[in-house]
Scaffold this motif. Sequence first.
Motif, PDB file in Angstrom:
ATOM      1  N   SER A  98       4.205  15.058   4.999  1.00  0.00           N
ATOM      2  CA  SER A  98       4.099  13.765   4.422  1.00  0.00           C
ATOM      3  C   SER A  98       3.113  13.925   4.261  1.00  0.00           C
ATOM      4  N   ASP A 137      11.840   3.774  -6.483  1.00  0.00           N
ATOM      5  CA  ASP A 137      13.409   2.769  -7.413  1.00  0.00           C
ATOM      6  C   ASP A 137      12.733   1.364  -6.620  1.00  0.00           C
ATOM      7  N   VAL A 141      13.718  -1.415  -3.426  1.00  0.00           N
ATOM      8  CA  VAL A 141      12.834  -1.121  -1.946  1.00  0.00           C
ATOM      9  C   VAL A 141      12.377  -3.014  -2.333  1.00  0.00           C
TER      10      VAL A 141
ATOM     11  N   PHE B 220      11.734   1.740   3.667  1.00  0.00           N
ATOM     12  CA  PHE B 220      11.406   1.926   2.153  1.00  0.00           C
ATOM     13  C   PHE B 220      11.678   3.487   2.033  1.00  0.00           C
ATOM     14  N   VAL B 222      13.513   6.207   2.078  1.00  0.00           N
ATOM     15  CA  VAL B 222      14.699   6.370   2.194  1.00  0.00           C
ATOM     16  C   VAL B 222      15.209   5.760   0.404  1.00  0.00           C
ATOM     17  N   SER B 224      13.109   4.237  -1.786  1.00  0.00           N
ATOM     18  CA  SER B 224      12.678   4.507  -2.999  1.00  0.00           C
ATOM     19  C   SER B 224      13.116   5.559  -4.007  1.00  0.00           C
ATOM     20  N   LEU B 426       5.260  -1.508   5.192  1.00  0.00           N
ATOM     21  CA  LEU B 426       5.200  -1.345   3.741  1.00  0.00           C
ATOM     22  C   LEU B 426       4.196   0.184   3.635  1.00  0.00           C
ATOM     23  N   PHE B 429       5.386   2.668   4.025  1.00  0.00           N
ATOM     24  CA  PHE B 429       6.330   3.592   2.782  1.00  0.00           C
ATOM     25  C   PHE B 429       4.891   4.019   1.772  1.00  0.00           C
ATOM     26  N   LEU B 430       4.054   3.079   1.946  1.00  0.00           N
ATOM     27  CA  LEU B 430       2.514   3.481   0.649  1.00  0.00           C
ATOM     28  C   LEU B 430       1.964   5.185   1.598  1.00  0.00           C
ATOM     29  N   MET B 431       2.734   5.111   2.054  1.00  0.00           N
ATOM     30  CA  MET B 431       1.448   6.572   2.912  1.00  0.00           C
ATOM     31  C   MET B 431       2.535   7.526   2.574  1.00  0.00           C
ATOM     32  N   ARG B 432       3.992   7.483   2.768  1.00  0.00           N
ATOM     33  CA  ARG B 432       4.640   8.461   2.533  1.00  0.00           C
ATOM     34  C   ARG B 432       4.488   8.954   0.878  1.00  0.00           C
ATOM     35  N   ARG B 433       4.574   7.614   0.071  1.00  0.00           N
ATOM     36  CA  ARG B 433       4.875   7.650  -1.063  1.00  0.00           C
ATOM     37  C   ARG B 433       3.121   8.706  -1.467  1.00  0.00           C
ATOM     38  N   TYR B 434       2.509   8.567  -1.491  1.00  0.00           N
ATOM     39  CA  TYR B 434       0.913   9.321  -1.466  1.00  0.00           C
ATOM     40  C   TYR B 434       0.590  10.100  -0.520  1.00  0.00           C
ATOM     41  N   ASN B 435       1.712  10.782   0.164  1.00  0.00           N
ATOM     42  CA  ASN B 435       1.242  11.975   0.971  1.00  0.00           C
ATOM     43  C   ASN B 435       0.604  11.537   1.986  1.00  0.00           C
ATOM     44  N   ILE B 436      -0.089  10.361   1.879  1.00  0.00           N
ATOM     45  CA  ILE B 436      -1.176  10.223   3.558  1.00  0.00           C
ATOM     46  C   ILE B 436      -0.221  10.542   4.592  1.00  0.00           C
ATOM     47  N   PRO B 437      -1.324  11.509   5.741  1.00  0.00           N
ATOM     48  CA  PRO B 437      -0.400  12.435   6.900  1.00  0.00           C
ATOM     49  C   PRO B 437      -0.519  10.231   7.864  1.00  0.00           C
ATOM     50  N   LEU B 438       0.963  10.394   8.908  1.00  0.00           N
ATOM     51  CA  LEU B 438       1.044   9.255   9.901  1.00  0.00           C
ATOM     52  C   LEU B 438       0.619   9.458  11.101  1.00  0.00           C
TER      53      LEU B 438
END
Lengths: 215, 502
Positions: A98, A137, A141, B220, B222, B224, B426, B429-438
């Motif tokens: 990611s 989705d 969520v 979250f 998964v 989405s 949350l 989740f946002l970080m995964r969605r926008y490819n921000i590393p964890l």
Amino acid sequence: MSITQNQADAEAGTEPQGKHKPGFGTGRSEFVVVAVLYTVAIFLTIGTVTMNVQGKSAPGPQFFPVIVCIVLYLVATLLAIQILRTPKVPDNSIHPGSGQFSADMLHDLGHLGREEDGTFDDAPPQTPVKTWKTYSDWRTVGLMLGGVVAFVLLLEPLGWIISAAALFWLVAYALGSRRTIFDIGVGLLFSSVIQLAFGAALGLSLPSGFVGGIL
Amino acid sequence: MEQLELLMGGFASALTPINLLWVLIGALLGTAVGVVPGLGSAMAVALLLPVTFSLEPTAAFIMFAGIYFGGLFGDSTSGILLNTPGHSSAIASTFEGHRMAKSGQAAKALATCAIGAFIGGLIATTLVVFFAPTLVKMATVFGPAEYFALAVFAFMAISAVVSESVIRGIAALGLGLALALVGIDGPSGTARFTLGMPQLFDGISVIVITVGLLALGEVFHVASRIHRDPVVSRIETKGRARLNLTDFRKALPAWLRGTAFGAPFGLIPAGGAEVPTFLAYGTEKQLAKRRNDPEFGTTGSIRGLAAPEAAANATAGTAMGALLALGLPTSATAAIMLAAFQQYGMQPGPLLFERSGNLVWALLASLFIGLVILVMINIPFASVWAKLLSIPKHYLYAGITVFSMLGVYAVSSAVLDLWLLIGIGLIGFLMRRYNIPLAPVLIAVILGPMAETELRRALAVSEGDLGILVDSPITTTLYLVLAAALTLSAVQHLRHRASRKR
């Protein structure tokens, strides 16, 4: 703040739709992240200014927060500029870890060529047949979010066994399981085993709720 | 050879039935979370951290070490059989591994992975045993400025040097540092950012942060995508996973080359096994070109799979060394293990070898035992493990959600922690969605307090003179290496941007 955002979007993105025109917002939803960063930065700023400093050490407890604040304002602003200049719609390419690793860099390190780039092509198509208005989705969520919020609210009044079983069922339902009775059974079994194993054997205290009062 | 004696002592305490049981549990769990895409050892250790408090520290760490190695044993299974790498550490093994599976050699591919992981881990752990005392000696000359430089090095290496987007990496770092600031400031006793809530005086628990980011955030994420991403098909493995002598001879040099790439990277905070696996794959590819290997890129070359697998586990082995001897976490899982040490009131680094020598050597001994157990449960049962890929996702993630709630509530029985968990979930989740590393968040949360203390200590000594931070050969070298790495990475980014515009 991000919670309300999700609920608002959850209603907008339920129905599958055809192609839609790209507007200003297209590919710029990452402004949510900018907002989160600014919120954290402003929270830190207020906290640093109003801090009730104890002792007289130098550098004091406000020194490091100031550095963190500067970093946060800086990256939030730079990120906003980047999103404005180059909006990014979700793609189906691989983002290792990611975004932890630059795909370009790994590409060069591994001397990857066309063969590897094509490796994932004969996999099933990554672009789904249907298109949706939103990439994520939000209905699912939102359901999950509602589930965990309800769990936290009900944990102490209802007790661990019932609320955890309900949470288990709801998550399974949201993710597509349709065997209601069976899922509730699995959930109850799971939460009871946890209560027994961790509550009795390892000595963690889990709320027993009204059931514990009756027994 | 004082180390060998100490190691033997470690074996003596690790070979008790109860400790063997913990190694086995760790190995089983680790392989399982490695096989299932999206889980991984970092999440598993984070979820288990709260429920292992009542265990003895040695038992807990032995289990965690089994999970760390096990995760890398299992991680290539989904890449080989499904052609969708479940973890980024397995992308490089997917190329040749899936080709082998398609040409009917799935079982052989899985065995190559298991032996590769074993060899890589074995050599790296041996290196750790012999060089740990040297590292410890090196670390004893470290003062505040050196520790601060080390922390800055780790922060920048993990957030900026290897990441896809420097801005997003540093944003993640800033979030992590902010989370770590909450609570009472040690040196002065000032309450910071607690909103007057006594529950926050001890800070936000590392468990809340790691479980929120890694487990709930993933749930979250998964949710989405689960109704949108297409289902992938699986290649069935036939027969038992075994290698014949020719295969073994072919793969052995590749395993060793992979280990050579992986071992040094465990000491560098570059986020884990990804960079060395790609380096190892690239080398095998060049070598195959030179010797006109017809298998490479067509039916799948055993060498192209063996090298990255060995590299991945070699990284994990030396990462344990860096963690124990220097207190430097070089990957997300190592960061969480460092948090685990802190929860038990121990600080990895030179002092750990002095004060808890028994634990350290028992842990190192159990790494060897863990590797043997892992290879024993992975080679004969490779196709059994592959069945984990067909576990229904809805039950898996329902279980993870409930378990996250359990873990976080167990820390201090506080409902506030659960609300924080949802908030951080949350963000995850946002970080995964926008490819921000964890990983930068985790490293910042765990090393942030250390960086702050050491920086303030250094500046207090020098009475505010910033010069002290770059005043010793060690700090100067660290900053110079960092600057060079950042420059290289910037050149790399700019070159790709330019070639894309063309």
